[in-house]
Enzyme design. Structure first.
Site, PDB file in Angstrom:
ATOM      1  N   THR A 134      48.228  34.939  46.172  1.00 15.81           N
ATOM      2  CA  THR A 134      48.923  33.653  46.043  1.00 15.81           C
ATOM      3  C   THR A 134      48.446  32.914  44.788  1.00 15.81           C
ATOM      4  O   THR A 134      47.232  32.739  44.621  1.00 15.81           O
ATOM      5  CB  THR A 134      48.622  32.770  47.273  1.00 15.81           C
ATOM      6  OG1 THR A 134      49.011  33.468  48.447  1.00 15.81           O
ATOM      7  CG2 THR A 134      49.353  31.442  47.195  1.00 15.81           C
ATOM      8  N   GLU A 135      49.374  32.539  43.941  1.00 16.30           N
ATOM      9  CA  GLU A 135      49.061  31.764  42.728  1.00 16.30           C
ATOM     10  C   GLU A 135      48.036  32.480  41.837  1.00 16.30           C
ATOM     11  O   GLU A 135      47.304  31.851  41.090  1.00 16.30           O
ATOM     12  CB  GLU A 135      48.539  30.362  43.078  1.00 16.30           C
ATOM     13  CG  GLU A 135      49.477  29.542  43.962  1.00 16.30           C
ATOM     14  CD  GLU A 135      50.678  28.970  43.214  1.00 16.30           C
ATOM     15  OE1 GLU A 135      50.633  28.898  41.966  1.00 16.30           O
ATOM     16  OE2 GLU A 135      51.669  28.599  43.871  1.00 16.30           O
TER      17      GLU A 135
END
Lengths: 387, 396
Positions: A134-135
């Site tokens: 994530t990210e």
């Protein structure tokens, strides 16, 4: 995944946890972006794969995205399936939810979400052994975990404060790992398309495919990882900016350079040797100018919501209630924390641009009202179960 | 530069933002080298100027004291007693004119700076007679103060705006109002936000009035302002009723006085929340500076607020603040929660959030403390001086 405005005064006990989520709005957003981006861009990708046998492309999509496709836009799911069938499209591994579970003290939840993602993606195509968190969150510690889970590579941000004098255009090894390789995103070249493409004040405007291919060709190194929001194509830059024409022309231009070819992340992770060890002792990401966790955990409001989410794990799992578990995981979506950032108040950055809330304080109030209600439900569920 | 400034009130005799504004503006302008003669109605006490370059002339005794709900009281007076406040205002303006004219012979003022409608006629006659430029600051208008504006006063305001060479407003909201409702020429209006003397609001001394046993261990929510429809104290009480349903251990403090007091007392009883509502009455300047720190939330729910200096005061005290969407200060600040004055349920939800969620309250507290410190009277004075310079350059 947008949340509803949650009122303290409305009778919440009668409704289900699904009332936290703004399904109509989520559908509206999916419909809009599918029409402007996913469908036309996937169509172009398929044409390019048919036209150029050397062309490769990879996607990083969450299980929640697949769920939303199934629910609101099955034709998008079909178009990804068609891409997967070419055998030259790779899907990266990640968590099923767009969550920060890799930052939880107990990594069990992270592992479960990764496994869920693998199962869900297998409907289209089993995901690659290269991970994109994530990210693009990454640290030595996350690297160790990924290696123990059998991953051969990980994609993260090619940020100077970890690379130092080194170029992002090589493969590296994170400290403490023995087989895992890091593929660094070349954020400058990625952002030339992702952010700057339609900016008329940019001195390289207009960006043509041939100019961009020339830049790639003259870049040093052994690989150049260009990675951006898929919404770049048609949503961040609308069709009338010429972004689709750029995309159509790019593979041909790239292949006209002898030095350049296409590879999937797993091909890179398999073939290129690590050129150095990189020490990433505290988490990096691709968010904000700090490129760390401060976009989600930068202030007290964010950290307290994150703690609440983390602390709920045992109780939520104790309920054995699938709906509660799923809701808890949806609430882990990093966007809910991103909207609480107060950085936007000092400098007008992208937090306020992307936020559906009037201010980070309003976002916090709504999120906390939901979290409190959720916590109460979990407690009740466990009490009922104990009786 | 010499300025004749026509005012109405000056600390310590203050009932609203106008007096506070004049006090700080004159002092900060003087620090920039401006010499000011400030004219005001006689206070009965001798007011000391705050700077050697400031002289205060208390020119005439006005029967009606404070600004308090002015036009409403004037209306009541004229209706009930056949007595009218307007003659004494006219008398004040005439004397202002005489005083300033005589002083001008010696002082040679460069310009006149008047505040609000109360000084309009002196500003007009002085401009005619002395042929010097006029600046008029509009702090509020009849449209802010009364649901049904008193036409007579609105006409005086229109005249003042027309007469002035430059009009200063305290917000863009106010500027739009002058253009839309008073047909003001947009190009002669300048927007200058108020400042706040932030350090004065750091006083943590407990106010005896709120150290009541009743309030111990209770969270406190504050309303501070004139008790008139414009400030929406009734909406505050209705929100209080909703808050108390979920957070019973909360006290609601109402500081200020005004013509709605009897109605509000009744309303608190009708709503059944009288035990949780404390009417503190009018607070002195000193008490006002202390009270924000001692409350957990400040609410400024005004129906219409040209600026809303109390919001900056609360922020300077580090007290989380909820403001009406109809307030000028909202254009300038970020660390606030906003609410429509009529939406008492939303107001209650925001109050509850601040009471329940310490991370929200502490984040807002720290950020509002620093944000308020960006609003200084020195900056407001610099902007005002620019307006003066602009006019003098035109004259030459």
């Amino acid at each position: 995944m947008r949340l509803k405005k949650f009122s303290l005064f409305e009778e919440s006990a009668s409704s289900s946890v699904s009332a936290y989520f703004h399904h109509e709005l989520n559908k509206k957003i999916m419909d809009k972006v599918a029409g402007k981006c996913y469908l036309p861009a996937n169509r172009i990708m398929l044409e390019l794969l048919e036209k150029y046998p050397e062309f490769r492309v990879s996607f990083s999509i969450t299980g929640v995205f697949l769920e939303q496709c199934k629910r609101f836009a099955p034709e998008v799911l079909e178009s990804f399936r068609a891409l997967a069938k070419t055998g030259r499209v790779e899907f990266l591994s990640e968590t099923y939810y767009h969550s920060l579970s890799s930052l939880f003290a107990n990594k069990q939840e992270f592992i479960e979400q990764v496994q869920m993602h693998t199962r869900a993606l297998s409907e289209i195509s089993p995901p690659a052994k290269v991970f994109r968190n994530t990210e693009a969150l990454f640290s030595n510690q996350i690297g160790n975990l990924l290696e123990s889970l059998g991953y051969i590579g990980v994609m993260t941000e090619g940020i100077e404060h970890v690379l130092g004098w080194r170029s992002p255009n090589y493969v590296y090894r994170p400290r403490g790992a023995s087989t895992l390789k890091i593929l660094f995103r070349n954020y400058k070249l990625s952002d030339d398309i992702g952010y700057r493409f339609s900016s008329k004040s940019w001195n390289e405007y207009p960006l043509t495919a041939s100019k961009y291919a020339q830049w790639l060709s003259s870049a040093e190194g052994e690989c150049c990882n260009i990675f951006m929001d898929y919404e770049t194509f048609g949503e961040h830059h609308w069709e009338d900016t010429g972004i689709f024409e750029f995309l159509k022309a790019l593979p041909g231009e790239i292949l006209s350079h002898k030095r350049l070819s296409f590879s999937t992340p797993s091909e890179i992770a398999k073939t290129l040797p690590p050129r150095d060890e990189i020490d990433i002792h505290s988490e990096i990401s691709w968010a904000d100018k700090e490129r760390d966790t401060s976009a989600w955990l930068g202030n007290e409001m964010q950290r307290s919501c994150f703690s609440i989410l983390q602390e709920l794990e045992t109780q939520v799992k104790q309920t054995k209630n699938e709906e509660l578990l799923h809701s808890w995981r949806l609430l882990q979506n990093s966007d809910h924390l991103y909207y609480l950032s107060t950085k936007s108040l000092s400098d007008q950055d992208v937090h306020s641009y992307f936020s559906p809330y009037e201010s980070p304080f309003e976002a916090y109030i709504n999120f906390m009202n939901i979290l409190q209600d959720f916590r109460e439900r979990v407690k009740q569920e466990n009490e009922v179960g104990a009786e | 530069m010499k300025v004749a400034m026509l005012g109405w009130e000056f600390p310590p005799f203050v009932s609203g933002g106008l007096g506070v504004h004049c006090f700080h503006l004159t002092r900060s302008l003087c620090k920039l080298g401006v010499k000011i003669d400030f004219f005001m109605p006689a206070s009965g006490k001798h007011i000391l100027p705050s700077h050697p370059s400031l002289r205060i002339f208390e020119v005439s005794k006005v029967s009606q004291g404070p600004y308090l709900s002015f036009s409403q009281q004037a209306k009541n007076l004229s209706r009930t007693y056949g007595e009218n406040i307007l003659p004494s205002i006219e008398k004040y303006n005439l004397q202002c004119h005489e005083f300033a004219k005589n002083l001008h012979a010696k002082e040679k003022y460069d310009l006149i700076h008047a505040h609000d409608w109360l000084t309009a006629s002196a500003a007009r006659s002085l401009k005619q007679e002395l042929s010097i430029p006029t600046v008029h600051t509009m702090h509020s208008t009849e449209f802010d103060r009364n649901a049904v504006p008193w036409r007579f006063i609105a006409d005086i305001e229109r005249g003042a705006i027309g007469n002035a060479d430059r009009v200063i407003t305290v917000s863009n909201r106010m500027k739009r109002q002058l253009v839309e409702k008073f047909n003001a020429e947009e190009k002669k209006i300048r927007v200058i936000f108020n400042g706040v003397e932030s350090e004065e609001f750091e006083n943590k001394d407990t106010l005896s009035r709120i150290s009541l046993p009743l309030l111990q261990n209770k969270k406190k929510v504050l309303f501070l302002g004139r008790l008139t429809g414009q400030k929406a104290p009734a909406e505050f009480l209705r929100a209080a009723k909703e808050v108390l349903c979920l957070e019973p251990n909360t006290a609601f403090l109402i500081a200020g006085t005004g013509d709605m007091l009897p109605h509000l007392l009744n309303l608190s009883i009708t709503l059944g929340i009288q035990k949780s509502v404390i009417f503190l009455g009018y607070l002195s300047d000193e008490d006002r500076k202390k009270i924000y720190c001692q409350c957990d939330v400040y609410v400024m729910p005004s129906v219409s607020e040209p600026f809303g200096i109390t919001a900056l005061e609360a922020m300077a005290s580090g007290t989380p603040t909820i403001i009406s969407t109809n307030s000028g200060v909202g254009e300038a600040v970020k660390t606030v929660l906003r609410v429509d004055f009529w939406d008492t349920r939303a107001m209650a939800e925001k109050i509850i959030a601040l009471l329940r969620y310490p991370p929200l309250s502490s984040t807002m507290s720290g950020m509002s403390y620093s944000e308020a410190r960006q609003f200084t009277w020195a900056a407001a004075a610099r902007e005002t001086l620019k307006v003066y310079d602009e006019l003098l350059a035109l004259k030459k």
